[in-house]
Design a protein around this motif. Structure first.
Motif, mmCIF file in Angstrom:
data_model
loop_
_atom_site.group_PDB
_atom_site.id
_atom_site.type_symbol
_atom_site.label_atom_id
_atom_site.label_comp_id
_atom_site.label_asym_id
_atom_site.label_seq_id
_atom_site.Cartn_x
_atom_site.Cartn_y
_atom_site.Cartn_z
ATOM 1 N N THR A 167 0.818 -1.216 0.000
ATOM 2 C CA THR A 167 0.000 0.000 0.000
ATOM 3 C C THR A 167 0.853 1.269 0.000
ATOM 4 O OG1 THR A 167 -0.085 0.146 2.420
ATOM 5 C CG2 THR A 167 -1.741 -1.241 1.330
ATOM 6 N N GLY A 168 2.143 1.116 0.289
ATOM 7 C CA GLY A 168 3.018 2.285 0.395
ATOM 8 C C GLY A 168 3.158 2.795 1.804
ATOM 9 N N SER A 169 2.412 2.209 2.743
ATOM 10 C CA SER A 169 2.466 2.663 4.142
ATOM 11 C C SER A 169 3.298 1.736 5.018
ATOM 12 C CB SER A 169 1.049 2.743 4.712
ATOM 13 O OG SER A 169 0.445 1.458 4.731
ATOM 14 N N GLU A 170 3.855 0.676 4.441
ATOM 15 C CA GLU A 170 4.525 -0.351 5.232
ATOM 16 C C GLU A 170 5.882 0.095 5.774
ATOM 17 O OE1 GLU A 170 1.698 -2.296 2.427
ATOM 18 O OE2 GLU A 170 3.346 -0.857 2.178
ATOM 19 N N LYS A 171 6.218 -0.500 6.897
ATOM 20 C CA LYS A 171 7.535 -0.352 7.505
ATOM 21 C C LYS A 171 8.227 -1.711 7.377
ATOM 22 C CE LYS A 171 7.445 2.226 11.058
ATOM 23 N NZ LYS A 171 7.274 2.759 12.440
ATOM 24 N N LEU A 172 9.421 -1.720 6.775
ATOM 25 C CA LEU A 172 10.080 -2.974 6.418
ATOM 26 C C LEU A 172 11.476 -3.056 7.026
ATOM 27 C CD1 LEU A 172 10.109 -4.767 3.011
ATOM 28 C CD2 LEU A 172 12.315 -4.161 4.026
ATOM 29 N N PHE A 222 7.268 -3.943 12.689
ATOM 30 C CA PHE A 222 7.358 -3.996 11.234
ATOM 31 C C PHE A 222 6.176 -4.724 10.602
ATOM 32 C CE2 PHE A 222 11.797 -3.560 12.583
ATOM 33 C CZ PHE A 222 12.176 -2.468 11.805
ATOM 34 N N ASP A 223 5.792 -4.246 9.417
ATOM 35 C CA ASP A 223 4.778 -4.932 8.611
ATOM 36 C C ASP A 223 5.394 -6.077 7.820
ATOM 37 O OD1 ASP A 223 2.405 -2.940 8.885
ATOM 38 O OD2 ASP A 223 4.122 -1.683 8.331
ATOM 39 N N ILE A 224 6.654 -5.909 7.435
ATOM 40 C CA ILE A 224 7.352 -6.900 6.623
ATOM 41 C C ILE A 224 8.787 -7.040 7.131
ATOM 42 C CG2 ILE A 224 8.100 -7.539 4.285
ATOM 43 C CD1 ILE A 224 5.992 -5.512 3.245
ATOM 44 N N VAL A 225 9.259 -8.266 7.198
ATOM 45 C CA VAL A 225 10.677 -8.545 7.428
ATOM 46 C C VAL A 225 11.164 -9.369 6.245
ATOM 47 C CG1 VAL A 225 12.405 -9.650 8.899
ATOM 48 C CG2 VAL A 225 10.451 -8.477 9.939
ATOM 49 N N THR A 226 12.319 -9.008 5.696
ATOM 50 C CA THR A 226 12.899 -9.760 4.588
ATOM 51 C C THR A 226 14.292 -10.247 4.954
ATOM 52 O OG1 THR A 226 13.821 -7.755 3.571
ATOM 53 C CG2 THR A 226 11.623 -8.444 2.843
ATOM 54 N N VAL A 284 7.376 1.163 -0.284
ATOM 55 C CA VAL A 284 6.922 1.205 1.111
ATOM 56 C C VAL A 284 7.297 2.551 1.731
ATOM 57 C CG1 VAL A 284 7.142 -1.295 1.330
ATOM 58 C CG2 VAL A 284 9.045 0.170 2.016
ATOM 59 N N ALA A 285 6.836 2.780 2.973
ATOM 60 C CA ALA A 285 7.083 4.063 3.632
ATOM 61 C C ALA A 285 8.491 4.174 4.206
ATOM 62 C CB ALA A 285 6.047 4.270 4.743
ATOM 63 N N GLU A 286 8.927 3.125 4.934
ATOM 64 C CA GLU A 286 10.237 3.148 5.575
ATOM 65 C C GLU A 286 10.909 1.794 5.432
ATOM 66 O OE1 GLU A 286 10.491 5.051 9.614
ATOM 67 O OE2 GLU A 286 8.307 5.017 9.441
ATOM 68 N N VAL A 287 12.224 1.838 5.226
ATOM 69 C CA VAL A 287 13.016 0.617 5.131
ATOM 70 C C VAL A 287 14.208 0.723 6.081
ATOM 71 C CG1 VAL A 287 14.506 -0.780 3.647
ATOM 72 C CG2 VAL A 287 12.378 0.135 2.746
#
Length: 258
Positions: A41-46, A109-113, A64-67
């Motif tokens: 969505t572009g609002s995620e924190k990763l 975080f919304d996502i962890v990679t 995303v918003a922040e990485v």
């Protein structure tokens, strides 16, 4: 190894620019597959763990918003920070840190990679606990890594090959082991994609600055591989018997936190 964490830092400290420029890390369909794996969505924190030269973090930065990129090796953090600046990326921050003690709050975080780094994790169980801790409910952990075949002989072969070349390599896990790590940490397990990563032998050992005596052991291993191993790992030798290339089995796994 007495201390694999120190070994990992030493292994990559003077090679950061090689990993910035190496095509295996800098480009690849797996980066696209990772970005397209989740509707963003572009609002995620990763958070990208084992960020290396920053390629995965920067692939997501425009979406995303922040990485945040985390790596145990200061030289890698420096290279990634400069690469982000060179590309004009403003929303990516890189810092030194350890996956076993992530410096972030719970459910941050919304996502962890993690791309092509988890085989260096010393304590895989603790690493997964930390990843799950910082991930929000409903968030996704995206893992790209090599994996070992389920058959013990082939498992031993590929892990021996990688450990000889790079002493900071801990283990390529079987898919059954990856599934256990995910499910034990309440991460719904899904194998998104399987493929082979093809490696040119001379480039592979040059990149890791593998000593000559060890290179000879690796050459001998590939030359003496069984017919099944040559087929499974796509081992190619030139007319003199010198290894030209081989492949690693690779997977993209998505784990959704319940």
């Amino acid at each position: 190894m007495d201390n694999p964490k120190i070994s990992a830092e030493q292994q990559f400290a003077d090679k950061a620019e090689k990993y910035r420029d190496e095509a295996v890390f800098a480009v690849g369909n797996d980066l696209t597959w990772m970005v397209e794996c989740i509707p963003l969505t572009g609002s995620e924190k990763l958070l990208d763990i084992g960020a290396g030269a920053g390629h995965t973090a920067l692939a997501f930065a425009t979406q995303v918003a922040e990485v945040y990129g985390l790596d145990v090796t200061p030289a890698m953090v420096e290279v990634a920070t400069k690469l982000a600046a060179d590309r004009g990326v403003k929303n990516a921050t890189f810092q030194v840190g350890d996956v076993e003690r992530l410096p972030f709050p719970d459910q941050f975080f919304d996502i962890v990679t993690c791309r092509l780094a988890a085989h260096h994790f010393v304590d895989i169980q603790q690493s997964f606990k930390e990843i799950t801790r910082v991930l929000k409910p409903g968030g996704s952990f995206l893992l790209v890594d090599h994996y070992a075949p389920e058959e013990e002989e082939q498992d031993h072969f590929i892990n021996r090959l990688d450990q000889l070349r790079d002493p900071s390599h801990v283990r390529e896990y079987k898919l059954s082991e990856w599934r256990s790590f995910f499910e034990e940490n309440q991460l719904e397990y899904r194998e998104v994609k399987h493929w082979h990563i093809s490696l040119q032998f001379d480039n592979w050992v040059e990149r890791s600055a593998t000593p000559e005596d060890t290179r000879q052991k690796l050459i001998q291993m590939l030359q003496q591989a069984t017919a099944k191993q040559k087929e499974l790992f796509q081992i190619e030798l030139d007319q003199t018997g010198h290894p030209k290339s081989f492949s690693l089995l690779s997977v993209l796994i998505q784990g959704v936190k319940s």
